[in-house]
Design a protein around this motif. Structure first.
Motif, PDB file in Angstrom:
ATOM      1  N   PHE A 152      27.000  39.929  27.790  1.00 57.36           N
ATOM      2  CA  PHE A 152      28.347  40.419  27.457  1.00 57.36           C
ATOM      3  C   PHE A 152      29.414  39.476  28.028  1.00 57.36           C
ATOM      4  N   TYR A 153      29.305  39.182  29.332  1.00 54.91           N
ATOM      5  CA  TYR A 153      30.377  38.400  29.964  1.00 54.91           C
ATOM      6  C   TYR A 153      30.313  36.920  29.600  1.00 54.91           C
ATOM      7  N   ASP A 154      29.128  36.412  29.269  1.00 54.65           N
ATOM      8  CA  ASP A 154      29.080  35.040  28.744  1.00 54.65           C
ATOM      9  C   ASP A 154      29.898  34.954  27.448  1.00 54.65           C
TER      10      ASP A 154
ATOM     11  N   GLY B  42      30.798  39.597  41.709  1.00 52.68           N
ATOM     12  CA  GLY B  42      31.208  39.893  40.343  1.00 52.68           C
ATOM     13  C   GLY B  42      32.603  39.327  40.143  1.00 52.68           C
ATOM     14  N   CYS B  43      32.747  38.058  40.546  1.00 52.87           N
ATOM     15  CA  CYS B  43      34.078  37.430  40.636  1.00 52.87           C
ATOM     16  C   CYS B  43      34.666  37.079  39.285  1.00 52.87           C
ATOM     17  N   GLY B  44      33.838  37.064  38.216  1.00 51.15           N
ATOM     18  CA  GLY B  44      34.362  36.675  36.914  1.00 51.15           C
ATOM     19  C   GLY B  44      35.013  35.302  36.991  1.00 51.15           C
ATOM     20  N   PRO B  45      36.220  35.164  36.431  1.00 52.02           N
ATOM     21  CA  PRO B  45      36.869  33.846  36.398  1.00 52.02           C
ATOM     22  C   PRO B  45      37.491  33.413  37.722  1.00 52.02           C
ATOM     23  N   GLY B  46      37.321  34.216  38.776  1.00 51.95           N
ATOM     24  CA  GLY B  46      37.694  33.762  40.120  1.00 51.95           C
ATOM     25  C   GLY B  46      39.133  34.021  40.516  1.00 51.95           C
ATOM     26  N   ARG B  47      39.851  34.824  39.731  1.00 52.06           N
ATOM     27  CA  ARG B  47      41.272  35.048  40.055  1.00 52.06           C
ATOM     28  C   ARG B  47      41.422  35.790  41.379  1.00 52.06           C
ATOM     29  N   VAL B  48      40.548  36.762  41.659  1.00 49.88           N
ATOM     30  CA  VAL B  48      40.646  37.521  42.917  1.00 49.88           C
ATOM     31  C   VAL B  48      40.144  36.660  44.083  1.00 49.88           C
ATOM     32  N   THR B  49      39.116  35.862  43.836  1.00 52.26           N
ATOM     33  CA  THR B  49      38.633  34.933  44.886  1.00 52.26           C
ATOM     34  C   THR B  49      39.784  34.033  45.333  1.00 52.26           C
TER      35      THR B  49
ATOM     36  N   GLY C 266      32.974  33.059  45.470  1.00 56.50           N
ATOM     37  CA  GLY C 266      32.676  34.016  44.414  1.00 56.50           C
ATOM     38  C   GLY C 266      31.232  33.929  43.952  1.00 56.50           C
ATOM     39  N   VAL C 267      30.715  35.080  43.513  1.00 54.81           N
ATOM     40  CA  VAL C 267      29.357  35.151  42.947  1.00 54.81           C
ATOM     41  C   VAL C 267      29.448  35.939  41.650  1.00 54.81           C
ATOM     42  N   ASP C 268      28.828  35.446  40.607  1.00 54.83           N
ATOM     43  CA  ASP C 268      28.808  36.202  39.350  1.00 54.83           C
ATOM     44  C   ASP C 268      27.501  35.950  38.617  1.00 54.83           C
ATOM     45  N   LEU C 269      27.141  36.970  37.852  1.00 53.15           N
ATOM     46  CA  LEU C 269      25.916  36.949  37.065  1.00 53.15           C
ATOM     47  C   LEU C 269      26.033  36.036  35.840  1.00 53.15           C
ATOM     48  N   SER C 270      27.234  35.868  35.345  1.00 49.21           N
ATOM     49  CA  SER C 270      27.443  35.172  34.073  1.00 49.21           C
ATOM     50  C   SER C 270      27.688  33.680  34.294  1.00 49.21           C
ATOM     51  N   PRO C 271      26.789  32.820  33.785  1.00 47.36           N
ATOM     52  CA  PRO C 271      26.994  31.382  33.948  1.00 47.36           C
ATOM     53  C   PRO C 271      28.319  30.905  33.346  1.00 47.36           C
TER      54      PRO C 271
ATOM     55  N   THR D 126      23.144  37.575  41.441  1.00 47.65           N
ATOM     56  CA  THR D 126      23.424  39.005  41.307  1.00 47.65           C
ATOM     57  C   THR D 126      23.730  39.637  42.657  1.00 47.65           C
ATOM     58  N   MET D 127      24.734  40.468  42.658  1.00 53.06           N
ATOM     59  CA  MET D 127      25.113  41.153  43.898  1.00 53.06           C
ATOM     60  C   MET D 127      24.035  42.129  44.355  1.00 53.06           C
ATOM     61  N   THR D 128      23.090  42.446  43.483  1.00 55.48           N
ATOM     62  CA  THR D 128      22.027  43.372  43.861  1.00 55.48           C
ATOM     63  C   THR D 128      20.978  42.699  44.742  1.00 55.48           C
TER      64      THR D 128
ATOM     65  N   HIS E 107      36.322  45.693  40.109  1.00 52.22           N
ATOM     66  CA  HIS E 107      35.871  46.086  38.770  1.00 52.22           C
ATOM     67  C   HIS E 107      34.536  45.437  38.408  1.00 52.22           C
ATOM     68  N   SER E 108      33.640  45.368  39.364  1.00 52.15           N
ATOM     69  CA  SER E 108      32.333  44.785  39.047  1.00 52.15           C
ATOM     70  C   SER E 108      31.160  45.722  39.351  1.00 52.15           C
ATOM     71  N   ILE E 109      31.372  46.804  40.142  1.00 51.71           N
ATOM     72  CA  ILE E 109      30.275  47.787  40.245  1.00 51.71           C
ATOM     73  C   ILE E 109      30.294  48.720  39.039  1.00 51.71           C
ATOM     74  N   ILE E 110      31.244  48.508  38.138  1.00 51.35           N
ATOM     75  CA  ILE E 110      31.394  49.398  36.972  1.00 51.35           C
ATOM     76  C   ILE E 110      30.259  49.253  35.963  1.00 51.35           C
ATOM     77  N   HIS E 111      29.430  48.248  36.149  1.00 53.88           N
ATOM     78  CA  HIS E 111      28.297  48.078  35.232  1.00 53.88           C
ATOM     79  C   HIS E 111      26.967  48.452  35.878  1.00 53.88           C
TER      80      HIS E 111
HETATM   81  C1  LIG Z   1      35.303  43.395  34.585  1.00 48.92           C
HETATM   82  S1  LIG Z   1      34.686  41.865  35.162  1.00 48.92           S
HETATM   83  C2  LIG Z   1      35.666  41.654  36.645  1.00 48.92           C
HETATM   84  C3  LIG Z   1      35.762  40.206  37.062  1.00 48.92           C
HETATM   85  C4  LIG Z   1      36.635  39.942  38.285  1.00 48.92           C
HETATM   86  N1  LIG Z   1      36.203  40.699  39.436  1.00 48.92           N
HETATM   87  C5  LIG Z   1      38.076  40.212  37.963  1.00 48.92           C
HETATM   88  O1  LIG Z   1      38.607  41.241  38.433  1.00 48.92           O
HETATM   89  O2  LIG Z   1      38.656  39.435  37.221  1.00 48.92           O
HETATM   90  C6  LIG Z   1      33.091  42.281  35.819  1.00 48.92           C
HETATM   91  C7  LIG Z   1      32.331  41.068  36.338  1.00 48.92           C
HETATM   92  O3  LIG Z   1      31.272  41.528  37.168  1.00 48.92           O
HETATM   93  C8  LIG Z   1      30.146  40.714  36.929  1.00 48.92           C
HETATM   94  N2  LIG Z   1      28.946  41.467  37.351  1.00 48.92           N
HETATM   95  C9  LIG Z   1      28.565  42.708  36.938  1.00 48.92           C
HETATM   96  N3  LIG Z   1      27.431  43.076  37.561  1.00 48.92           N
HETATM   97  C10 LIG Z   1      27.092  42.040  38.380  1.00 48.92           C
HETATM   98  C11 LIG Z   1      26.010  41.823  39.281  1.00 48.92           C
HETATM   99  N4  LIG Z   1      25.034  42.718  39.445  1.00 48.92           N
HETATM  100  N5  LIG Z   1      26.003  40.678  40.006  1.00 48.92           N
HETATM  101  C12 LIG Z   1      26.978  39.756  39.841  1.00 48.92           C
HETATM  102  N6  LIG Z   1      28.002  39.884  38.971  1.00 48.92           N
HETATM  103  C13 LIG Z   1      28.064  41.031  38.257  1.00 48.92           C
HETATM  104  C14 LIG Z   1      30.204  40.411  35.441  1.00 48.92           C
HETATM  105  O4  LIG Z   1      29.429  39.291  35.074  1.00 48.92           O
HETATM  106  C15 LIG Z   1      31.706  40.202  35.249  1.00 48.92           C
HETATM  107  O5  LIG Z   1      32.086  38.861  35.402  1.00 48.92           O
END
Ligand SMILES: C[S@@+](CC[C@H](N)C(=O)[O-])C[C@H]1O[C@@H](n2cnc3c(N)ncnc32)[C@H](O)[C@@H]1O
Length: 216
Positions: A13-15, A58-65, A77-82, A101-103, A119-123
């Protein structure tokens, strides 16, 4: 180690949406003083406890980092999506971003002074939250802080084909009390919480929660 099944769906999804997501949210914090206040308080607490490494998981594009680094923290930052990680590296070349993965972070116990999940534990499905919070407890130093931002609600929403991309994903909305209880059970009791109404400029459809917890 085998990764939980739900992770490959998040990655796909995030890729797919990385570039659009980054364009849409890159300056979002500028107009959200309450969100920034929680990040500022978190940064001050971490600095007063002696500083040290902070992970934006779950840093996504790194704006919060980048925002955390600007608040005087040593953030990575650490994120699942390359695709997200590549974008974060391009946008913030002075910061460190890792794919993972944060897990299951490949990092020794007690080596983080702070953790942010914005907004990254939401998945992460409900039944996997206890083991995720146990991992955060393992990673934090005693007295370390963790900050969580997520949408408030009772049911997940299923986002299908966002912006025309052929992907879909569950977004879990939760009550702050539910998350706070799990954090307390994991040894990360909540020290402060903020709930605010949705931003009235149309980007948000639900109230937002921010929980600040501390490892005992
Ligand atoms: C809604 S985005 C938020 C991105 C960023 N934190 C921000 O606020 O812009 C959710 C991010 O969490 C990452 N993510 C979700 N589950 C993850 C996991 N188990 N380990 C690492 N990253 C994860 C996704 O790949 C995605 O980039």
């Amino acid at each position: 180690m085998t990764q939980p099944d739900h992770l490959s769906g998040i990655r796909t999804f995030y890729d797919a949406v990385a570039v659009d997501y980054a364009a849409r949210f890159h300056d979002e914090l500028d107009a959200k003083p309450l969100d920034r206040a929680m990040l500022t308080a978190f940064a001050e607490l971490v600095r007063h406890a002696g500083g040290g490494p902070v992970a934006d998981l779950g840093c996504g594009p790194g704006r919060v980092t980048a925002h955390l680094q600007g608040l005087g923290l040593s953030a990575h930052g650490v994120d699942l999506s390359p695709e997200m990680v590549a974008l974060a590296r391009r946008t913030h070349p002075g910061l460190r971003f890792e794919e993972g993965t944060m897990t299951d972070l490949d990092r020794p116990d007690g080596t983080l002074s702070g953790i942010v999940t914005w907004h990254s534990i939401i998945h992460t499905p409900d039944d996997l939250l206890p083991q995720l919070f146990a991992e955060f407890h393992r990673l934090l130093v005693t007295g370390g802080h963790a900050l969580f931002a997520f949408q408030i609600g009772d049911e997940p929403i299923y986002l299908d084909r966002p912006l025309g991309h052929k992907v879909s994903l569950d977004f879990h909305r939760r009550q702050p009390e539910f998350v706070a209880e799990l954090l307390a059970e994991a040894g990360l009791p909540v020290q402060a919480r903020l709930s605010r109404e949705p931003d009235d400029r149309g980007m948000e459809t639900t109230p937002q929660a921010f929980l600040l917890s501390r490892k005992e």
